[in-house]
Design an enzyme around this catalytic site. Structure first.
Site, PDB file in Angstrom:
ATOM      1  N   ASN A  28       0.843  -1.201   0.000  1.00 17.25           N
ATOM      2  CA  ASN A  28       0.000   0.000   0.000  1.00 17.25           C
ATOM      3  C   ASN A  28       0.870   1.240   0.000  1.00 17.25           C
ATOM      4  OD1 ASN A  28       0.549   0.800   2.865  1.00 17.25           O
ATOM      5  ND2 ASN A  28      -0.325  -1.241   3.213  1.00 17.25           N
ATOM      6  N   LYS A  86       7.812 -16.575 -11.562  1.00 17.62           N
ATOM      7  CA  LYS A  86       6.991 -15.470 -12.024  1.00 17.62           C
ATOM      8  C   LYS A  86       5.772 -16.007 -12.779  1.00 17.62           C
ATOM      9  CE  LYS A  86       6.983 -11.409 -14.940  1.00 17.62           C
ATOM     10  NZ  LYS A  86       7.609 -10.706 -16.036  1.00 17.62           N
TER      11      LYS A  86
END
Ligand code: CTP
Length: 410
Positions: A220, A299
């Site tokens: 965040n 990934k």
């Protein structure tokens, strides 16, 4: 230093005598003078003859905007007593750099030049002496210097530093003078009210980062600035401070013990065992509520697929609520970062987390910024701390916490 810091004028109204004794660190005294003046202090420079070999009085006069004193025979003072007059209006004498030789002189109360004479003649009760040692590491480590420093402390001096690092002589070790911005931070701290002496404060700060795969994660916009400001303010107030920080790019406030973590679980694991050694817990961290249930080792690739990947989330532990549930809990302060209905949500969190104080702020108006406005909410009342830079607000919050814990223990 950011703009808000210099605008805060932390040393407004303070008059400092800055003494320079001889040493290569004299070159840092120019920046220091400038930083003290920018912070609002008036600065009167006094130099020894040796100091004037390293930097000229002209430089320091220009930066302090006052003529510099170098001799006890200076006839400018009407009573010819510069050694008396200079400290009578001073809030402190700061000797930076303080050489090994100068400290040895001070220790014996010798007074054969203006600076040492002035230190001896200062009103000891109302004009404190701050020393910023600067010397080669062998000189600093020498038993004679260590003995002198211990005795100077016992005589009431405050010793700032020294630092460890590469020295002018190309040796590496302890003895460097603190950098000007560090000395400024120490001088500002010296003048702050000591409302938390003997208290230990644990703080969480910043965001957490919950990895999805090796290159992505959930996080965040929290910058950690508010938590770091509270850590600095608590230390200025005399507390021993531990700061558990998520991934942020902020320098550690001076004198604060910092533990770096990445995930909410790591923050929980760092905080819980530390709680019993602390009297106050301030949870400013914006902890991610959820993390991916499993971490993809590789990934996640598109591989030509048009279907968005989906993954399950698991709830993270609530650190503040866990600390507040402990039988011998510290005084707990929570933060509530909201987008709307601040008071209502802060009140709900007060009850849900079972803490005595919640500090509400509007997330979008504070994340990443240097200023903020706070709403302090307890079971009976609320109080606004209006818009200011984060360190000013942190000092107000620390004063509030100090008065609450003092009221509880008296
Ligand atoms: N907090 C915590 N651990 C968590 C979540 C929050 O310690 N896992 C702390 C925060 O540091 C803050 C307070 O709890 O002091 C409130 O955090 P906030 O994210 O605003 O509240 P939540 O409990 O997550 O509630 P919501 O997301 O519904 O607003």
């Amino acid at each position: 230093m950011d703009g808000a810091v210099s605008e805060r004028l932390d040393l407004a109204g303070k008059h400092l005598v800055l003494g320079l004794s001889g040493g290569i660190a004299c070159y840092k005294a120019a920046e220091l003078t400038r930083a003290l003046v920018k912070a609002g202090a008036t600065v009167q420079v006094v130099m020894t003859e040796a100091a004037a070999q390293f930097i000229t009085p002209v430089t320091l006069q220009a930066l302090s905007n006052r003529s510099v004193y170098t001799s006890q025979w200076d006839a400018r003072e009407p009573n010819n007593m510069a050694h008396i007059n200079l400290t009578r209006e001073a809030d402190a004498v700061l000797v930076a750099p303080a050489s090994a030789d100068f400290m040895a002189k001070l220790l014996h109360g010798r007074a054969d030049d203006l600076l040492s004479l002035m230190c001896l003649a200062r009103p000891i009760e109302r004009c404190p002496l701050l020393l910023a040692p600067a010397m080669n590491r062998e000189m600093w480590a020498h038993p004679a210097t260590q003995r002198n420093v211990a005795q100077l402390r016992a005589d009431g001096a405050t010793v700032l530093g020294p630092d460890t690092g590469e020295q002018a002589c190309r040796e590496f070790g302890e003895g460097r003078m603190l950098e000007p911005e560090d000395l400024l931070e120490e001088v500002v701290a010296f003048f702050q009210p000591k409302s938390l002496v003997g208290r230990r404060v644990l703080i969480t700060a910043g965001p957490t980062f919950e990895a999805i795969d090796p290159v992505r994660g959930i996080t965040n916009l929290s910058s950690g600035k508010m938590g770091f400001a509270i850590a600095r303010a608590a230390r200025e107030a005399g507390a021993q401070v531990t700061l558990v920080a998520g991934p942020v790019h902020l320098p550690t406030p001076r004198g604060v013990q910092r533990v770096d973590v990445r995930t909410a679980q790591q923050m929980f694991d760092a905080v819980l065992p530390a709680v019993p050694q602390h009297d106050v817990f301030v949870a400013t961290a914006a902890v991610a509520d959820w993390r991916p249930a499993s971490l993809s080792e590789q990934k996640i690739k598109k591989n030509g697929s048009k279907v968005a990947p989906s993954f399950e989330l698991t709830e993270n532990p609530d650190i503040l609520a866990a600390v507040a549930r402990l039988p011998r809990r510290p005084f707990c302060v929570g933060f509530a970062a909201e987008s709307h209905d601040l008071l209502k949500h802060a009140r709900e969190k007060l009850v849900r987390k079972n803490v005595p104080l919640i500090v509400g702020n509007l997330g979008p108006a504070t994340f990443g910024r240097d200023d903020n406005a706070l709403l302090l909410v307890d079971a009976h009342s609320q109080r606004e701390l209006p818009q200011a830079d984060k360190l000013t607000l942190a000092r107000q919050l620390v004063a509030e916490i100090a008065s609450r814990i003092t009221a509880m223990t008296t």
